[in-house]
Design an enzyme around this catalytic site. Structure first.
Site, PDB file in Angstrom:
ATOM      1  N   CYS A  86       0.973  -1.124   0.029  1.00 18.72           N
ATOM      2  CA  CYS A  86      -0.289  -0.088  -0.087  1.00 18.72           C
ATOM      3  C   CYS A  86       0.677   1.187  -0.028  1.00 18.72           C
ATOM      4  CB  CYS A  86      -0.989   0.004   1.130  1.00 18.72           C
ATOM      5  SG  CYS A  86      -2.132  -1.362   1.218  1.00 18.72           S
ATOM      6  N   VAL A  87       1.937   1.297   0.595  1.00 19.41           N
ATOM      7  CA  VAL A  87       2.766   2.384   0.525  1.00 19.41           C
ATOM      8  C   VAL A  87       3.282   2.573  -0.788  1.00 19.41           C
ATOM      9  CG1 VAL A  87       5.299   3.111   1.197  1.00 19.41           C
ATOM     10  CG2 VAL A  87       3.714   2.187   2.997  1.00 19.41           C
TER      11      VAL A  87
END
Length: 331
Positions: A86-87
């Site tokens: 997700c980063v």
């Protein structure tokens, strides 16, 4: 793409029917992407898929709140939750907003120049109550407390083949490719028909009367049904442990699980352990953890159990970050 999925076989868009097909169609229209791994991995459980999509769309994509501000929150939560997938995704989406310097400043661990972005980033990585803001910002934070856990448990770290997402150039180019979709303003509420026939809990005070509040009420109810896959003792152990959680990452090793699971019957313990790992340390879920519980259970069962663990943690984080009345956009 197949190598991104750890434990489930997703429903491919060309084979999707019913609720899954409707979610995929809206996702493709609003996100301009036919395949998004987080939603593909939820597809064996259509109700979880629809409720998760509704929550993400109504908080992150739709309405009048700055998309850049919301991406800062999504990225800050993902960094705090140690979710590399997700980063990488939300660093790229920050590039898509056009603020390339901001994307790379945050990716490098720096502080944004803009005071509001700096405030939102600091808050997103903490357990403090929200600054004065609207339900889309709070909803975005809670969305990613849920999605980070699903991604960490059920996906690999590889957003792109060979970890190309680690390249600043690739992130920038990818962001430019998505810029039109990210900068298109979407009307609130379009996802709610996808969950209108699903169970829902009362809307939260911070989002009452908004599309974000309605989506959150549906996600909590749908994800909560995954607890029915556990025995009563196991379910209570997970619920009690998360309710007592201080929001910190658990100590390394597995000893921290011993106390909460001590009174759970041996036959129920693998399910409780897996749900608790997803809630509090999803990046530590192993093949052995999944195999110990799964047996002949289906992909749908696994997604639902993981959703129960993820939603339990999301609800606990809600108690930290919504401790005061909020103001702002009510769309």
């Amino acid at each position: 793409m197949a190598g991104q999925f750890r434990y489930v076989t997703p429903v491919e868009p060309r084979a999707a029917t019913g609720r899954v097909a409707r979610v995929y169609a809206q996702l493709a229209e609003d996100f301009r992407m036919a395949r998004m791994p987080v939603f593909l991995t939820l597809s064996p459980a259509p109700e979880v898929l629809a409720a998760t999509w509704a929550m993400l769309r109504e908080s992150l994509l739709a309405g009048d709140e700055s998309r850049t501000a919301r991406e800062v929150v999504a990225l800050g939560v993902s960094m705090a939750n140690r979710c590399p997938f997700c980063v990488a995704a939300h660093t790229t989406l920050l590039h898509a907003t056009g603020d390339h310097r901001l994307a790379e400043t945050i990716a490098a661990g720096g502080t944004p120049d803009d005071p509001r972005h700096a405030e939102l980033l600091a808050w997103a990585g903490s357990r403090r109550r929200a600054p004065e803001t609207g339900p889309q910002i709070v909803g975005t934070a809670l969305t990613f407390h849920f999605i980070n856990r699903i991604a960490s448990a059920l996906l690999t770290e590889n957003l792109l083949p060979a970890n190309l997402q680690k390249s600043r150039l690739v992130r920038s180019v990818g962001g430019r490719a998505m810029s039109r979709a990210v900068r298109t303003r979407l009307l609130s509420g379009a996802s709610l028909p996808l969950v209108a026939d699903l169970p829902a809990l009362p809307e939260p005070a911070w989002g009452a009367g908004t599309s974000v509040g309605a989506a959150y009420a549906a996600l909590r109810a749908v994800a909560g049904t995954g607890g029915e896959l556990l025995g009563e003792s196991a379910r209570a152990a997970v619920t009690d442990a998360v309710a007592a959680w201080d929001g910190e990452h658990p100590p390394m090793g597995g000893a921290w699980l011993d106390g909460p699971l001590a009174d759970v019957p041996a036959g129920e313990r693998p399910g409780a352990r897996l749900a608790l790992l997803v809630a509090l340390a999803p990046y530590r879920v192993t093949d052995a953890d999944v195999a110990a519980w799964r047996g002949s259970r289906t992909d749908e069962d696994l997604v639902r159990l993981c959703a129960f663990g993820a939603a339990s943690a999301m609800e606990r984080m809600e108690t930290f970050i919504t401790a005061s009345a909020l103001t702002g956009d009510r769309s």
